[in-house]
Design an enzyme around this catalytic site. Structure first.
Site, PDB file in Angstrom:
ATOM      1  N   LYS A   1       0.776  -1.042   0.144  1.00 55.64           N
ATOM      2  CA  LYS A   1       0.146  -0.148   0.054  1.00 55.64           C
ATOM      3  C   LYS A   1       0.838   1.109  -0.137  1.00 55.64           C
ATOM      4  O   LYS A   1       1.573   1.572   1.065  1.00 55.64           O
ATOM      5  CB  LYS A   1      -1.001   0.043   1.159  1.00 55.64           C
ATOM      6  CG  LYS A   1      -2.111   1.126   1.162  1.00 55.64           C
ATOM      7  CD  LYS A   1      -2.494   1.497   2.196  1.00 55.64           C
ATOM      8  CE  LYS A   1      -1.648   2.493   3.077  1.00 55.64           C
ATOM      9  NZ  LYS A   1      -1.249   3.892   2.234  1.00 55.64           N
TER      10      LYS A   1
ATOM     11  N   GLU B   1      10.749   1.425   9.721  1.00 57.80           N
ATOM     12  CA  GLU B   1      11.744   2.328   9.421  1.00 57.80           C
ATOM     13  C   GLU B   1      10.831   3.661   9.783  1.00 57.80           C
ATOM     14  O   GLU B   1      10.087   4.234   8.862  1.00 57.80           O
ATOM     15  CB  GLU B   1      12.054   2.151   7.920  1.00 57.80           C
ATOM     16  CG  GLU B   1      12.914   1.132   7.729  1.00 57.80           C
ATOM     17  CD  GLU B   1      14.348   1.157   8.154  1.00 57.80           C
ATOM     18  OE1 GLU B   1      14.951   0.043   7.959  1.00 57.80           O
ATOM     19  OE2 GLU B   1      14.754   2.218   8.587  1.00 57.80           O
TER      20      GLU B   1
ATOM     21  N   CYS C   1      13.911  11.185   6.299  1.00 50.66           N
ATOM     22  CA  CYS C   1      13.803  10.815   7.623  1.00 50.66           C
ATOM     23  C   CYS C   1      15.322  10.795   8.219  1.00 50.66           C
ATOM     24  O   CYS C   1      15.225  10.775   9.312  1.00 50.66           O
ATOM     25  CB  CYS C   1      13.574   9.269   7.590  1.00 50.66           C
ATOM     26  SG  CYS C   1      14.667   8.327   6.654  1.00 50.66           S
TER      27      CYS C   1
ATOM     28  N   GLU D   1      10.627  16.203  14.899  1.00 51.38           N
ATOM     29  CA  GLU D   1      11.076  16.089  13.641  1.00 51.38           C
ATOM     30  C   GLU D   1      10.203  17.093  12.939  1.00 51.38           C
ATOM     31  O   GLU D   1       9.087  17.282  12.722  1.00 51.38           O
ATOM     32  CB  GLU D   1      10.609  14.551  12.843  1.00 51.38           C
ATOM     33  CG  GLU D   1      11.001  14.294  11.688  1.00 51.38           C
ATOM     34  CD  GLU D   1      10.777  13.106  11.038  1.00 51.38           C
ATOM     35  OE1 GLU D   1       9.471  12.572  11.402  1.00 51.38           O
ATOM     36  OE2 GLU D   1      11.588  12.454  10.598  1.00 51.38           O
TER      37      GLU D   1
HETATM   38  N1  LIG Z   1      12.834   5.369   8.753  1.00 53.26           N
HETATM   39  C1  LIG Z   1      12.861   5.594   7.444  1.00 53.26           C
HETATM   40  O1  LIG Z   1      13.660   4.952   6.218  1.00 53.26           O
HETATM   41  C2  LIG Z   1      12.007   6.455   6.877  1.00 53.26           C
HETATM   42  C3  LIG Z   1      11.778   6.726   5.609  1.00 53.26           C
HETATM   43  C4  LIG Z   1      10.902   7.649   5.056  1.00 53.26           C
HETATM   44  C5  LIG Z   1       9.928   8.212   6.152  1.00 53.26           C
HETATM   45  N2  LIG Z   1       9.959   8.214   7.175  1.00 53.26           N
HETATM   46  C6  LIG Z   1       9.111   8.717   8.131  1.00 53.26           C
HETATM   47  O2  LIG Z   1       7.716   8.880   7.721  1.00 53.26           O
HETATM   48  C7  LIG Z   1       7.072  10.049   7.927  1.00 53.26           C
HETATM   49  C8  LIG Z   1       6.569  10.789   6.826  1.00 53.26           C
HETATM   50  O3  LIG Z   1       5.961   9.921   6.069  1.00 53.26           O
HETATM   51  P1  LIG Z   1       4.174   9.868   6.165  1.00 53.26           P
HETATM   52  O4  LIG Z   1       3.752  11.187   6.365  1.00 53.26           O
HETATM   53  O5  LIG Z   1       4.041   9.185   4.587  1.00 53.26           O
HETATM   54  O6  LIG Z   1       4.102   8.881   7.181  1.00 53.26           O
HETATM   55  P2  LIG Z   1       2.704   8.180   7.807  1.00 53.26           P
HETATM   56  O7  LIG Z   1       3.075   7.647   8.815  1.00 53.26           O
HETATM   57  O8  LIG Z   1       1.699   9.247   7.800  1.00 53.26           O
HETATM   58  O9  LIG Z   1       2.234   7.426   6.467  1.00 53.26           O
HETATM   59  C9  LIG Z   1       2.982   6.279   5.995  1.00 53.26           C
HETATM   60  C10 LIG Z   1       2.124   5.154   5.466  1.00 53.26           C
HETATM   61  O10 LIG Z   1       1.362   4.677   6.381  1.00 53.26           O
HETATM   62  C11 LIG Z   1      -0.006   4.598   5.768  1.00 53.26           C
HETATM   63  N3  LIG Z   1      -0.866   4.848   7.322  1.00 53.26           N
HETATM   64  C12 LIG Z   1      -1.086   5.926   7.877  1.00 53.26           C
HETATM   65  N4  LIG Z   1      -1.689   5.478   8.876  1.00 53.26           N
HETATM   66  C13 LIG Z   1      -2.017   4.400   8.705  1.00 53.26           C
HETATM   67  C14 LIG Z   1      -2.936   3.277   9.324  1.00 53.26           C
HETATM   68  N5  LIG Z   1      -3.439   3.552  10.583  1.00 53.26           N
HETATM   69  N6  LIG Z   1      -2.984   1.922   9.279  1.00 53.26           N
HETATM   70  C15 LIG Z   1      -2.130   1.716   7.867  1.00 53.26           C
HETATM   71  N7  LIG Z   1      -1.395   2.611   7.399  1.00 53.26           N
HETATM   72  C16 LIG Z   1      -1.300   3.673   7.550  1.00 53.26           C
HETATM   73  C17 LIG Z   1      -0.162   5.980   5.155  1.00 53.26           C
HETATM   74  O11 LIG Z   1      -1.104   5.942   4.229  1.00 53.26           O
HETATM   75  C18 LIG Z   1       1.294   5.705   4.341  1.00 53.26           C
HETATM   76  O12 LIG Z   1       1.084   4.870   3.208  1.00 53.26           O
HETATM   77  C19 LIG Z   1       8.177  10.858   8.785  1.00 53.26           C
HETATM   78  O13 LIG Z   1       8.213  10.587  10.212  1.00 53.26           O
HETATM   79  C20 LIG Z   1       9.501  10.146   8.370  1.00 53.26           C
HETATM   80  O14 LIG Z   1      10.624  10.283   9.118  1.00 53.26           O
HETATM   81  C21 LIG Z   1      10.864   7.183   7.899  1.00 53.26           C
HETATM   82  O1  LIG Z   2      13.297   9.526   4.177  1.00 52.25           O
HETATM   83  C1  LIG Z   2      13.838   8.182   4.555  1.00 52.25           C
HETATM   84  C2  LIG Z   2      14.731   7.381   3.297  1.00 52.25           C
HETATM   85  O2  LIG Z   2      15.091   6.391   3.865  1.00 52.25           O
HETATM   86  C3  LIG Z   2      15.927   8.558   3.038  1.00 52.25           C
HETATM   87  S1  LIG Z   2      17.240   7.622   2.097  1.00 52.25           S
HETATM   88  O3  LIG Z   2      16.582   8.068   0.869  1.00 52.25           O
HETATM   89  O4  LIG Z   2      17.131   6.382   2.202  1.00 52.25           O
HETATM   90  O5  LIG Z   2      18.370   8.583   2.580  1.00 52.25           O
END
Ligand SMILES: NC(=O)c1ccc[n+]([C@@H]2O[C@H](COP(=O)([O-])OP(=O)(O)OC[C@H]3O[C@@H](n4cnc5c(N)ncnc54)[C@H](O)[C@@H]3O)[C@@H](O)[C@H]2O)c1
Ligand SMILES: O=C[C@H](O)CS(=O)(=O)O
Length: 470
Positions: free
Chosen positions: A167, A242, A276, A374
């Site tokens: 998804k 992640e 992130c 963040e």
């Molecule tokens: N650690 C990493 O590798 C990494 C990478 C990218 C983003 N992020 C983190 O993600 C966040 C930003 O991304 P975002 O706004 O899409 O995050 P988010 O958690 O709002 O959404 C992420 C995904 O989860 C889904 N989702 C949301 N609520 C859900 C639920 N209750 N059940 C199932 N799925 C659900 C969303 O539709 C989306 O597909 C930031 O905190 C960023 O740090 C972390």
């Molecule tokens: O936002 C999180 C991603 O994992 C960043 S990266 O492209 O892997 O550095």
């Protein structure tokens, strides 16, 4: 949606995908829910038997074919990504290459899932260890890296012999659907990869409750990650998370200042600060903080913000109004607590795109929101410190543990500080550490498990030992 090799969902209500730079409607995708989530699991479960029994060489070849098609189509995929996510086109194409690196890495890793034999304690026994695919994997991914966060999961999962239901984020499904289209073209069998668009809660809940789903792999916010982790307990699924980060960027007095400035530009402003592992707080040793800040200001003032399809744009728009409001909240709070705006500091709207200027705040204090939450936007707060022990303590004083950075030309000091930092990824004189061959992931509330490298495929394998009586 792509379920069991069929493109479907046109009969469902649709939701629109818009360009964050113009609010132009790019298209629409089906609003899938519980029923479609269950159909996808059924397809993945049905196909798991044949896919997991395929010789590793065959899975490897199919992944390699998929890699070739992604590479041949990287400009098109990059443009789709820029249109739906907003990042500058060259950065988007860079992400496609990074994303494709996971496919090529795991095409090879598929052939190296080795077992072992263990000397038995009985002469009439032999012990063999095998690694077997966990089964159906549910992957839920964020909007900020619409390609890489999918291939970083699907690559190792397929290499291990798992089948997947994916998804993507509601904001950026078009990139995911293009990847699925190319997987189909590569000959990856129906049911191996299934992409569902629609209601996150309904789809997520259906997968959490389904005992056929043996693993949840999630990339996104820590808040949602915790919810999924709780839900996975219903049927004791394996979980990879992640999650959010809050990266400290530490500049010691013996750093190469010009190099540190250049690396901070990349670490802070990539994807307009929406990654992130973006630097969220900058700690500079007091003796060089003025020189560093002046050089950093000069570099920031060179950055161009605008529509990602325009040439020479460094920062695109923020993904939506909520994102802008959070950045503005952090900005207002920093100023209210004594921060000094050295560069930027303003939001602006252009062709309905929502932007925030690349911003530097000096005199930052540890009580500011941007020093604890963040930001996910282009604000660089700079705080000074006196000693190595002080900055390690301040850097580690966070519930997050994803990425951290330290700059020093003294190797012993760099090793000492990097070892003391409680983060899964530490860039030493390097602000852009992400590569497919390394185990990406966080400590503390930044997540569980690793993605990339040989560690990344272990997340999709069960370890079994066979005790053979002879
Ligand atoms: N650690 C990493 O590798 C990494 C990478 C990218 C983003 N992020 C983190 O993600 C966040 C930003 O991304 P975002 O706004 O899409 O995050 P988010 O958690 O709002 O959404 C992420 C995904 O989860 C889904 N989702 C949301 N609520 C859900 C639920 N209750 N059940 C199932 N799925 C659900 C969303 O539709 C989306 O597909 C930031 O905190 C960023 O740090 C972390
Ligand atoms: O936002 C999180 C991603 O994992 C960043 S990266 O492209 O892997 O550095």
């Amino acid at each position: 949606m792509y379920i069991d090799g069929q493109w479907q969902g046109s009969e469902l209500s649709q939701f629109e995908i818009t360009n964050p730079a113009t609010k132009q409607v790019l298209g629409s995708v089906p609003e899938g829910g519980k029923k479609q989530a269950e159909q996808a699991v059924e397809a993945a479960h049905k196909t798991f038997e044949s896919w997991s029994k395929l010789p590793a060489q065959d899975r490897s070849r199919l992944l390699a074919d998929w890699h070739r098609l992604i590479d041949e189509n990287k400009e098109e995929i990059g443009k789709i990504m820029t249109l739906e996510q907003g990042k500058p086109l060259q950065e988007a194409i860079g992400e496609v290459n990074y994303a494709n690196g996971f496919i090529s890495w795991y095409a090879e890793e598929a052939k190296r899932i080795y077992g072992e034999t263990i000397p038995a304690s009985h002469t009439n026994k032999r012990i063999f260890v095998q690694k077997q695919p966990v089964g159906v994997v549910a992957a839920i991914t964020p909007w900020n890296f619409p390609a890489a966060m999918i291939t970083r999961k699907v690559g190792p999962a397929l290499a291990a012999g798992c089948t997947v239901v994916v998804k993507p984020a509601e904001e950026t499904p078009l990139t995911a659907l293009k990847l699925a289209e190319l997987a189909e073209e590569a000959g990856i069998p129906a049911g191996v990869i299934n992409v569902i668009t629609g209601n996150p809660q309904a789809i997520g809940e259906a997968w959490l409750q389904d005992e056929r789903v043996r693993k949840i792999t999630f990339t996104g916010s820590t808040e949602v990650g915790k919810q999924l982790m709780e839900g996975a307990a219903q049927t004791v699924k394996k979980v990879s998370l992640e999650l959010g980060g809050h990266a400290p960027f530490i500049v010691m007095e013996d750093a190469d200042i010009d190099h540190a400035v250049a690396q901070l530009i990349g670490s802070k402003f990539r994807n307009a600060g929406q990654t992130c592992i973006c630097t969220n707080r900058v700690y500079v040793q007091a003796s060089i903080v003025e020189t560093f800040s002046e050089k950093f200001e000069a570099a920031v003032l060179q950055l161009k913000t605008g529509d990602g399809l325009e040439k020479n744009v460094d920062l695109g728009p923020l993904i939506n109004k909520q994102a802008l409001e959070k950045v503005q909240d952090h900005m207002d709070d920093a100023v209210a607590k004594g921060g000094n705006i050295l560069a930027g500091g303003n939001s602006f709207e252009k062709n309905q795109g929502l932007y925030f200027e690349p911003t530097i705040v000096t005199e930052a204090s540890d009580d500011m929101l941007c020093m604890n939450e963040e930001t996910f936007g282009p604000i660089a707060p700079i705080a000074s410190f006196q000693t190595e022990e002080e900055v390690i303590g301040r850097a580690n004083n966070s519930p997050f543990g994803l990425a951290a950075y330290v700059f020093s030309e003294n190797i012993g000091k760099a090793v000492r500080v990097s070892e003391a930092l409680e983060y899964g990824i530490v860039g030493v004189n390097d602000g852009l550490p992400s590569v497919p061959q390394a185990p990406f992931g966080g400590m503390k509330e930044s997540g569980l498990g690793r993605e990339g490298g040989h560690h990344g495929i272990e997340e999709y394998l069960e370890v079994k030992y066979i005790s053979l009586g002879i």
